[in-house]
Design a protein around this motif. Sequence first.
Motif, PDB file in Angstrom:
ATOM      1  N   PHE A   1       0.816  -1.204   0.000  1.00 44.42           N
ATOM      2  CA  PHE A   1       0.000   0.000   0.000  1.00 44.42           C
ATOM      3  C   PHE A   1       0.851   1.256   0.000  1.00 44.42           C
ATOM      4  CE2 PHE A   1       0.799  -0.487   4.468  1.00 44.42           C
ATOM      5  CZ  PHE A   1       0.685   0.771   5.034  1.00 44.42           C
ATOM      6  N   SER A   2       0.208   2.323  -0.453  1.00 45.10           N
ATOM      7  CA  SER A   2       0.846   3.628  -0.503  1.00 45.10           C
ATOM      8  C   SER A   2      -0.147   4.643   0.024  1.00 45.10           C
ATOM      9  CB  SER A   2       1.221   3.952  -1.955  1.00 45.10           C
ATOM     10  OG  SER A   2       1.707   5.262  -2.058  1.00 45.10           O
TER      11      SER A   2
ATOM     12  N   PHE B   1       5.986   1.685  -2.354  1.00 37.51           N
ATOM     13  CA  PHE B   1       4.996   1.014  -1.529  1.00 37.51           C
ATOM     14  C   PHE B   1       5.610   0.491  -0.235  1.00 37.51           C
ATOM     15  CE2 PHE B   1       3.070   0.644  -5.712  1.00 37.51           C
ATOM     16  CZ  PHE B   1       1.736   0.883  -5.450  1.00 37.51           C
ATOM     17  N   THR B   2       4.741   0.254   0.723  1.00 34.81           N
ATOM     18  CA  THR B   2       5.102  -0.516   1.901  1.00 34.81           C
ATOM     19  C   THR B   2       4.316  -1.812   1.811  1.00 34.81           C
ATOM     20  OG1 THR B   2       5.581   1.399   3.264  1.00 34.81           O
ATOM     21  CG2 THR B   2       4.979  -0.623   4.420  1.00 34.81           C
ATOM     22  N   THR B   3       5.001  -2.931   1.995  1.00 36.98           N
ATOM     23  CA  THR B   3       4.352  -4.244   1.960  1.00 36.98           C
ATOM     24  C   THR B   3       4.318  -4.782   3.376  1.00 36.98           C
ATOM     25  OG1 THR B   3       5.192  -4.606  -0.265  1.00 36.98           O
ATOM     26  CG2 THR B   3       4.358  -6.531   0.904  1.00 36.98           C
ATOM     27  N   LEU B   4       3.190  -5.334   3.737  1.00 36.01           N
ATOM     28  CA  LEU B   4       2.911  -5.777   5.089  1.00 36.01           C
ATOM     29  C   LEU B   4       2.323  -7.172   5.028  1.00 36.01           C
ATOM     30  CD1 LEU B   4       2.561  -4.706   8.065  1.00 36.01           C
ATOM     31  CD2 LEU B   4       0.402  -3.723   7.294  1.00 36.01           C
ATOM     32  N   GLU B   5       2.688  -8.026   5.983  1.00 32.69           N
ATOM     33  CA  GLU B   5       2.182  -9.407   5.994  1.00 32.69           C
ATOM     34  C   GLU B   5       1.506  -9.722   7.318  1.00 32.69           C
ATOM     35  OE1 GLU B   5       3.612 -13.943   4.904  1.00 32.69           O
ATOM     36  OE2 GLU B   5       5.122 -12.377   5.126  1.00 32.69           O
ATOM     37  N   GLY B   6       0.332 -10.352   7.229  1.00 32.86           N
ATOM     38  CA  GLY B   6      -0.403 -10.763   8.424  1.00 32.86           C
ATOM     39  C   GLY B   6      -1.787 -11.232   8.028  1.00 32.86           C
ATOM     40  N   ASP B   7      -2.675 -11.334   9.011  1.00 30.71           N
ATOM     41  CA  ASP B   7      -4.035 -11.741   8.663  1.00 30.71           C
ATOM     42  C   ASP B   7      -4.877 -10.495   8.361  1.00 30.71           C
ATOM     43  OD1 ASP B   7      -5.270 -10.690  11.005  1.00 30.71           O
ATOM     44  OD2 ASP B   7      -5.006 -12.558  12.089  1.00 30.71           O
TER      45      ASP B   7
ATOM     46  N   LEU C   1      -5.304  -4.838   7.842  1.00 32.97           N
ATOM     47  CA  LEU C   1      -6.163  -3.705   7.507  1.00 32.97           C
ATOM     48  C   LEU C   1      -6.231  -2.692   8.645  1.00 32.97           C
ATOM     49  CD1 LEU C   1      -8.964  -5.404   5.423  1.00 32.97           C
ATOM     50  CD2 LEU C   1      -6.930  -4.188   4.657  1.00 32.97           C
ATOM     51  N   ASP C   2      -6.097  -3.143   9.877  1.00 35.98           N
ATOM     52  CA  ASP C   2      -6.035  -2.219  11.013  1.00 35.98           C
ATOM     53  C   ASP C   2      -4.787  -1.337  10.916  1.00 35.98           C
ATOM     54  OD1 ASP C   2      -6.753  -1.195  13.733  1.00 35.98           O
ATOM     55  OD2 ASP C   2      -4.838  -2.168  14.220  1.00 35.98           O
ATOM     56  N   VAL C   3      -3.658  -1.928  10.556  1.00 38.54           N
ATOM     57  CA  VAL C   3      -2.415  -1.149  10.414  1.00 38.54           C
ATOM     58  C   VAL C   3      -2.545  -0.149   9.272  1.00 38.54           C
ATOM     59  CG1 VAL C   3       0.053  -1.278   9.890  1.00 38.54           C
ATOM     60  CG2 VAL C   3      -0.972  -2.926  11.464  1.00 38.54           C
ATOM     61  N   VAL C   4      -3.112  -0.567   8.158  1.00 39.67           N
ATOM     62  CA  VAL C   4      -3.306   0.350   7.026  1.00 39.67           C
ATOM     63  C   VAL C   4      -4.195   1.524   7.450  1.00 39.67           C
ATOM     64  CG1 VAL C   4      -4.294   0.598   4.707  1.00 39.67           C
ATOM     65  CG2 VAL C   4      -2.901  -1.405   5.272  1.00 39.67           C
ATOM     66  N   LYS C   5      -5.260   1.235   8.149  1.00 39.81           N
ATOM     67  CA  LYS C   5      -6.160   2.289   8.619  1.00 39.81           C
ATOM     68  C   LYS C   5      -5.417   3.246   9.540  1.00 39.81           C
ATOM     69  CE  LYS C   5     -10.389   3.180  11.182  1.00 39.81           C
ATOM     70  NZ  LYS C   5     -11.415   2.641  12.063  1.00 39.81           N
ATOM     71  N   ARG C   6      -4.648   2.711  10.478  1.00 38.31           N
ATOM     72  CA  ARG C   6      -3.917   3.564  11.415  1.00 38.31           C
ATOM     73  C   ARG C   6      -2.834   4.381  10.713  1.00 38.31           C
ATOM     74  NH1 ARG C   6      -1.202   0.994  15.262  1.00 38.31           N
ATOM     75  NH2 ARG C   6      -1.453  -1.112  14.432  1.00 38.31           N
TER      76      ARG C   6
ATOM     77  N   LEU D   1      -3.949   0.321  -2.617  1.00 35.76           N
ATOM     78  CA  LEU D   1      -3.754  -0.939  -1.902  1.00 35.76           C
ATOM     79  C   LEU D   1      -3.874  -2.110  -2.870  1.00 35.76           C
ATOM     80  CD1 LEU D   1      -5.015  -1.769   1.552  1.00 35.76           C
ATOM     81  CD2 LEU D   1      -5.572  -3.360  -0.267  1.00 35.76           C
ATOM     82  N   LYS D   2      -2.938  -3.038  -2.763  1.00 36.77           N
ATOM     83  CA  LYS D   2      -2.977  -4.271  -3.543  1.00 36.77           C
ATOM     84  C   LYS D   2      -2.777  -5.419  -2.557  1.00 36.77           C
ATOM     85  CE  LYS D   2      -0.855  -6.756  -7.341  1.00 36.77           C
ATOM     86  NZ  LYS D   2       0.149  -6.737  -8.403  1.00 36.77           N
ATOM     87  N   ALA D   3      -3.592  -6.462  -2.656  1.00 36.69           N
ATOM     88  CA  ALA D   3      -3.526  -7.564  -1.695  1.00 36.69           C
ATOM     89  C   ALA D   3      -3.352  -8.903  -2.399  1.00 36.69           C
ATOM     90  CB  ALA D   3      -4.793  -7.598  -0.843  1.00 36.69           C
ATOM     91  N   ASP D   4      -2.566  -9.768  -1.766  1.00 34.91           N
ATOM     92  CA  ASP D   4      -2.401 -11.161  -2.195  1.00 34.91           C
ATOM     93  C   ASP D   4      -2.950 -12.006  -1.054  1.00 34.91           C
ATOM     94  OD1 ASP D   4      -1.636 -13.690  -2.951  1.00 34.91           O
ATOM     95  OD2 ASP D   4       0.482 -13.219  -3.204  1.00 34.91           O
ATOM     96  N   ILE D   5      -4.134 -12.544  -1.262  1.00 35.76           N
ATOM     97  CA  ILE D   5      -4.828 -13.291  -0.214  1.00 35.76           C
ATOM     98  C   ILE D   5      -4.649 -14.776  -0.504  1.00 35.76           C
ATOM     99  CG2 ILE D   5      -7.050 -13.678   0.895  1.00 35.76           C
ATOM    100  CD1 ILE D   5      -7.777 -10.842  -0.426  1.00 35.76           C
ATOM    101  N   ARG D   6      -3.835 -15.415   0.317  1.00 39.66           N
ATOM    102  CA  ARG D   6      -3.503 -16.814   0.083  1.00 39.66           C
ATOM    103  C   ARG D   6      -3.424 -17.536   1.432  1.00 39.66           C
ATOM    104  NH1 ARG D   6       1.719 -18.892  -3.347  1.00 39.66           N
ATOM    105  NH2 ARG D   6       1.069 -21.048  -3.536  1.00 39.66           N
TER     106      ARG D   6
END
Length: 101
Positions: free
Chosen positions: A5-6, A40-46, A51-56, A73-78
């Motif tokens: 995300f950016s 971008f900043t890339t973040l990994e988690g559930d 999404l809480d971190v992105v919001k904050r 925002l771009k997501a890889d949901i796997r």
Amino acid sequence: MLVAFSVTPIGVGEDVGAYVADAVRVVRESGLPNRTDAMFTTLEGDWDEVLDVVKRACEAVQAVGAGRVSLVLKADIRPGVADALTTKVATVERLLANRDE
């Protein structure tokens, strides 16, 4: 999941580094695996924690004077995949090294 995300403040001029630093600070303090590059900043988690971190991060940019924020925002949901932040890059590097031989 991986989320790239950016966050960009709108209406604050061309120099946005201090605003972006506030967003990245939120990400780093989250404790989640992350990587920041020029775009971008890339973040990994559930779902919920990422999404809480992105919001904050967006809220942090607003809190320092940006009344408007743009979020890309771009997501890889796997499900079931762990450490994708490093393993995806390692796979490409390995393939590149094998092709160069």
